[in-house]
Scaffold this motif. Structure first.
Motif, PDB file in Angstrom:
ATOM      1  N   CYS A   1       2.875  10.311  -8.377  1.00  0.00           N
ATOM      2  CA  CYS A   1       3.769  10.569  -9.500  1.00  0.00           C
ATOM      3  C   CYS A   1       3.099  10.483 -10.873  1.00  0.00           C
ATOM      4  CB  CYS A   1       4.936   9.580  -9.470  1.00  0.00           C
ATOM      5  SG  CYS A   1       5.905   9.632  -7.937  1.00  0.00           S
ATOM      6  N   VAL A   2       1.917   9.885 -10.949  1.00  0.00           N
ATOM      7  CA  VAL A   2       1.270   9.719 -12.250  1.00  0.00           C
ATOM      8  C   VAL A   2       0.542  11.000 -12.652  1.00  0.00           C
ATOM      9  CG1 VAL A   2       1.066   7.221 -12.081  1.00  0.00           C
ATOM     10  CG2 VAL A   2      -0.744   8.662 -11.125  1.00  0.00           C
ATOM     11  N   SER A   3       0.178  11.073 -13.936  1.00  0.00           N
ATOM     12  CA  SER A   3      -0.467  12.289 -14.436  1.00  0.00           C
ATOM     13  C   SER A   3      -1.829  12.508 -13.796  1.00  0.00           C
ATOM     14  CB  SER A   3      -0.617  12.208 -15.959  1.00  0.00           C
ATOM     15  OG  SER A   3      -1.419  11.099 -16.338  1.00  0.00           O
ATOM     16  N   ALA A   4      -2.514  11.413 -13.448  1.00  0.00           N
ATOM     17  CA  ALA A   4      -3.799  11.473 -12.749  1.00  0.00           C
ATOM     18  C   ALA A   4      -4.041  10.116 -12.118  1.00  0.00           C
ATOM     19  CB  ALA A   4      -4.932  11.832 -13.706  1.00  0.00           C
ATOM     20  N   VAL A   5      -4.838  10.089 -11.074  1.00  0.00           N
ATOM     21  CA  VAL A   5      -5.207   8.821 -10.443  1.00  0.00           C
ATOM     22  C   VAL A   5      -6.565   8.408 -10.997  1.00  0.00           C
ATOM     23  CG1 VAL A   5      -5.719   7.626  -8.288  1.00  0.00           C
ATOM     24  CG2 VAL A   5      -3.918   9.372  -8.347  1.00  0.00           C
ATOM     25  N   PRO A   6      -6.607   7.330 -11.767  1.00  0.00           N
ATOM     26  CA  PRO A   6      -7.883   6.930 -12.362  1.00  0.00           C
ATOM     27  C   PRO A   6      -8.831   6.340 -11.325  1.00  0.00           C
ATOM     28  CG  PRO A   6      -6.174   5.331 -12.887  1.00  0.00           C
ATOM     29  CD  PRO A   6      -5.505   6.453 -12.138  1.00  0.00           C
ATOM     30  N   ARG A   7     -10.099   6.248 -11.688  1.00  0.00           N
ATOM     31  CA  ARG A   7     -11.046   5.560 -10.819  1.00  0.00           C
ATOM     32  C   ARG A   7     -10.656   4.086 -10.768  1.00  0.00           C
ATOM     33  NH1 ARG A   7     -13.168   5.856 -15.886  1.00  0.00           N
ATOM     34  NH2 ARG A   7     -14.486   4.105 -16.614  1.00  0.00           N
ATOM     35  N   GLY A   8     -11.081   3.407  -9.707  1.00  0.00           N
ATOM     36  CA  GLY A   8     -10.701   2.011  -9.632  1.00  0.00           C
ATOM     37  C   GLY A   8     -11.209   1.320  -8.390  1.00  0.00           C
ATOM     38  N   VAL A   9     -10.732   0.095  -8.209  1.00  0.00           N
ATOM     39  CA  VAL A   9     -11.121  -0.733  -7.072  1.00  0.00           C
ATOM     40  C   VAL A   9      -9.882  -1.385  -6.477  1.00  0.00           C
ATOM     41  CG1 VAL A   9     -11.648  -2.648  -8.660  1.00  0.00           C
ATOM     42  CG2 VAL A   9     -12.499  -2.715  -6.303  1.00  0.00           C
ATOM     43  N   PHE A  10      -9.801  -1.382  -5.166  1.00  0.00           N
ATOM     44  CA  PHE A  10      -8.785  -2.163  -4.459  1.00  0.00           C
ATOM     45  C   PHE A  10      -9.347  -3.564  -4.291  1.00  0.00           C
ATOM     46  CE2 PHE A  10      -6.707   1.788  -3.810  1.00  0.00           C
ATOM     47  CZ  PHE A  10      -5.394   1.503  -3.445  1.00  0.00           C
ATOM     48  N   HIS A  11      -8.890  -4.448  -5.155  1.00  0.00           N
ATOM     49  CA  HIS A  11      -9.364  -5.826  -5.198  1.00  0.00           C
ATOM     50  C   HIS A  11      -8.937  -6.600  -3.951  1.00  0.00           C
ATOM     51  CE1 HIS A  11      -8.752 -10.061  -6.146  1.00  0.00           C
ATOM     52  NE2 HIS A  11      -7.458  -9.861  -6.310  1.00  0.00           N
ATOM     53  N   SER A  12      -9.798  -7.510  -3.513  1.00  0.00           N
ATOM     54  CA  SER A  12      -9.523  -8.380  -2.369  1.00  0.00           C
ATOM     55  C   SER A  12      -9.075  -7.576  -1.153  1.00  0.00           C
ATOM     56  CB  SER A  12      -8.451  -9.423  -2.734  1.00  0.00           C
ATOM     57  OG  SER A  12      -8.382 -10.430  -1.759  1.00  0.00           O
ATOM     58  N   PHE A  13      -9.809  -6.518  -0.871  1.00  0.00           N
ATOM     59  CA  PHE A  13      -9.406  -5.637   0.213  1.00  0.00           C
ATOM     60  C   PHE A  13      -9.539  -6.353   1.560  1.00  0.00           C
ATOM     61  CE2 PHE A  13     -10.106  -2.305   3.398  1.00  0.00           C
ATOM     62  CZ  PHE A  13      -8.949  -1.565   3.195  1.00  0.00           C
ATOM     63  N   GLY A  14      -8.483  -6.241   2.345  1.00  0.00           N
ATOM     64  CA  GLY A  14      -8.493  -6.840   3.681  1.00  0.00           C
ATOM     65  C   GLY A  14      -7.837  -5.942   4.697  1.00  0.00           C
ATOM     66  N   GLY A  15      -7.788  -4.648   4.396  1.00  0.00           N
ATOM     67  CA  GLY A  15      -7.077  -3.701   5.246  1.00  0.00           C
ATOM     68  C   GLY A  15      -7.900  -3.168   6.397  1.00  0.00           C
ATOM     69  N   SER A  16      -7.335  -2.177   7.048  1.00  0.00           N
ATOM     70  CA  SER A  16      -7.912  -1.588   8.248  1.00  0.00           C
ATOM     71  C   SER A  16      -8.701  -0.322   7.927  1.00  0.00           C
ATOM     72  CB  SER A  16      -6.789  -1.230   9.225  1.00  0.00           C
ATOM     73  OG  SER A  16      -5.960  -0.211   8.660  1.00  0.00           O
ATOM     74  N   ILE A  17      -9.351   0.211   8.947  1.00  0.00           N
ATOM     75  CA  ILE A  17     -10.033   1.498   8.799  1.00  0.00           C
ATOM     76  C   ILE A  17      -9.031   2.575   8.396  1.00  0.00           C
ATOM     77  CG2 ILE A  17     -11.201   3.327  10.087  1.00  0.00           C
ATOM     78  CD1 ILE A  17     -12.634   1.118  11.665  1.00  0.00           C
ATOM     79  N   ALA A  18      -7.853   2.538   9.004  1.00  0.00           N
ATOM     80  CA  ALA A  18      -6.815   3.515   8.664  1.00  0.00           C
ATOM     81  C   ALA A  18      -6.402   3.401   7.201  1.00  0.00           C
ATOM     82  CB  ALA A  18      -5.599   3.333   9.566  1.00  0.00           C
TER      83      ALA A  18
ATOM     84  N   LEU B   1       0.817  -1.216   0.000  1.00  0.00           N
ATOM     85  CA  LEU B   1       0.000   0.000   0.000  1.00  0.00           C
ATOM     86  C   LEU B   1       0.850   1.264   0.000  1.00  0.00           C
ATOM     87  CD1 LEU B   1      -2.753   1.317  -0.002  1.00  0.00           C
ATOM     88  CD2 LEU B   1      -2.804   1.111   2.502  1.00  0.00           C
ATOM     89  N   ASP B   2       1.893   1.302   0.788  1.00  0.00           N
ATOM     90  CA  ASP B   2       2.746   2.495   0.817  1.00  0.00           C
ATOM     91  C   ASP B   2       3.276   2.817  -0.576  1.00  0.00           C
ATOM     92  OD1 ASP B   2       2.380   2.723   3.532  1.00  0.00           O
ATOM     93  OD2 ASP B   2       4.310   1.844   4.079  1.00  0.00           O
ATOM     94  N   ASP B   3       3.731   1.792  -1.279  1.00  0.00           N
ATOM     95  CA  ASP B   3       4.296   1.997  -2.607  1.00  0.00           C
ATOM     96  C   ASP B   3       3.235   2.406  -3.614  1.00  0.00           C
ATOM     97  OD1 ASP B   3       7.193   1.150  -2.264  1.00  0.00           O
ATOM     98  OD2 ASP B   3       6.151  -0.584  -1.446  1.00  0.00           O
ATOM     99  N   ILE B   4       2.050   1.825  -3.517  1.00  0.00           N
ATOM    100  CA  ILE B   4       0.966   2.199  -4.419  1.00  0.00           C
ATOM    101  C   ILE B   4       0.601   3.665  -4.244  1.00  0.00           C
ATOM    102  CG2 ILE B   4      -1.541   1.921  -4.741  1.00  0.00           C
ATOM    103  CD1 ILE B   4      -1.061  -1.106  -4.571  1.00  0.00           C
ATOM    104  N   LEU B   5       0.525   4.101  -3.013  1.00  0.00           N
ATOM    105  CA  LEU B   5       0.170   5.500  -2.766  1.00  0.00           C
ATOM    106  C   LEU B   5       1.283   6.440  -3.233  1.00  0.00           C
ATOM    107  CD1 LEU B   5      -1.571   5.251   0.730  1.00  0.00           C
ATOM    108  CD2 LEU B   5      -2.572   5.118  -1.556  1.00  0.00           C
ATOM    109  N   GLU B   6       2.522   5.990  -3.167  1.00  0.00           N
ATOM    110  CA  GLU B   6       3.623   6.801  -3.699  1.00  0.00           C
ATOM    111  C   GLU B   6       3.520   6.920  -5.215  1.00  0.00           C
ATOM    112  OE1 GLU B   6       6.132   8.654  -2.337  1.00  0.00           O
ATOM    113  OE2 GLU B   6       4.942   8.357  -0.505  1.00  0.00           O
ATOM    114  N   VAL B   7       3.143   5.837  -5.879  1.00  0.00           N
ATOM    115  CA  VAL B   7       2.953   5.888  -7.331  1.00  0.00           C
ATOM    116  C   VAL B   7       1.849   6.879  -7.690  1.00  0.00           C
ATOM    117  CG1 VAL B   7       2.161   4.576  -9.346  1.00  0.00           C
ATOM    118  CG2 VAL B   7       3.847   3.577  -7.784  1.00  0.00           C
ATOM    119  N   PHE B   8       0.774   6.880  -6.900  1.00  0.00           N
ATOM    120  CA  PHE B   8      -0.326   7.813  -7.159  1.00  0.00           C
ATOM    121  C   PHE B   8       0.147   9.264  -7.158  1.00  0.00           C
ATOM    122  CE2 PHE B   8      -3.899   4.853  -5.378  1.00  0.00           C
ATOM    123  CZ  PHE B   8      -3.838   4.115  -6.552  1.00  0.00           C
TER     124      PHE B   8
END
Length: 260
Positions: A145-162, A136-143
């Protein structure tokens, strides 16, 4: 009707009964299925199964992070050519993302592949299906740097409220909920109210992560009703409401009828 937004019924685990698995899903009330690609070896089998159920199945194209290896450039070129050649055949770019759970050897390459595929999504106005495992940390860092963050879904989500709150700082994402939510010791049920029904997508990730009472067996799309029932119980709403709203969410994200 329920929509399974993430299922791999085209894989070899369903050899000899791929079509039957789609039919069983329909009999269970699963009206639409999204097939995310894995790597270059799975494109043909995915397209073949889709060709037999064009009205109820939809495809996504991408290079899975665990398939990023020494030949990643060639694989990405092939997938990019497939997308360029058949742009209207796909409703999303996926599944793509970062997976550092087993091996961090190709972390930098995963980041580059993920970034490239996000830009494909931006150029074609397609959503992304994100695979995130220890990344997750790396994914958010990529966000950042990209030209825009597209709409999407976090597949198989198993994370926390935070984790939900951190993700929402970068975009109004959906969260794919599958059989994990039915597991006895899963804490995901306590996270669902924070996500909210208006941001939940149902999925199976077949043939993996079968819900209770099928845990430990090969998963299939027909079993998504068990996941839906658990989500309904956790949120204190009717099963039909969960089916209706999550299907509406999927229609909004994937725009299934855009090419009709």
């Amino acid at each position: 009707m329920i929509i399974d937004t993430h299922t791999h019924l085209y894989l070899d685990e369903f050899s000899g009964e791929k079509e039957d698995a789609v039919i069983r899903a329909a009999s269970a009330g699963v009206g639409k299925l999204v097939f995310p690609n894995v790597d270059i070896s799975t494109i043909a089998s995915m397209r073949e199964l889709h060709s037999k159920f064009r009205e109820s199945t939809f495809m996504a194209i991408g290079l899975h992070p665990t398939e990023v290896n020494d030949t990643w450039r060639d694989a990405l070129d092939i997938i990019g050519l497939e997308l360029k050649t058949h742009p209207n055949d796909y409703v999303a770019i996926g599944e793509i993302g970062i997976d550092l759970y087993w091996d961090k050897t190709y972390k930098d390459q995963q980041l580059e592949v993920f970034t490239t595929q996000i830009e494909w999504a931006n150029s074609l106005d397609l959503p992304i299906i994100i695979h995130c495992r220890e990344g997750l940390d790396d994914i958010l860092e990529v966000f950042k740097c990209v030209s825009a963050v597209p709409r999407g879904v976090f597949h198989s989500f198993g994370g926390s409220i935070a984790d939900v709150e951190r993700i929402r700082n970068y975009g109004d994402f959906y969260f794919g909920i599958n059989g994990i939510v039915t597991f006895k010791n899963s804490k995901l049920r306590t996270v669902l109210p924070t996500i909210g029904l208006d941001r939940i997508l149902l999925e199976t990730d077949s043939p993996y992560l079968a819900p209770v009472p099928y845990r430990g067996k090969r998963n299939e799309s027909a079993y998504i009703v068990n996941t839906a029932a658990t989500v309904a119980d956790a949120l204190g709403v009717d099963f039909d409401k969960v089916a209706e709203k999550t299907s509406e969410n999927a229609e909004i994200l994937f725009r299934f009828n855009k090419n009709l």
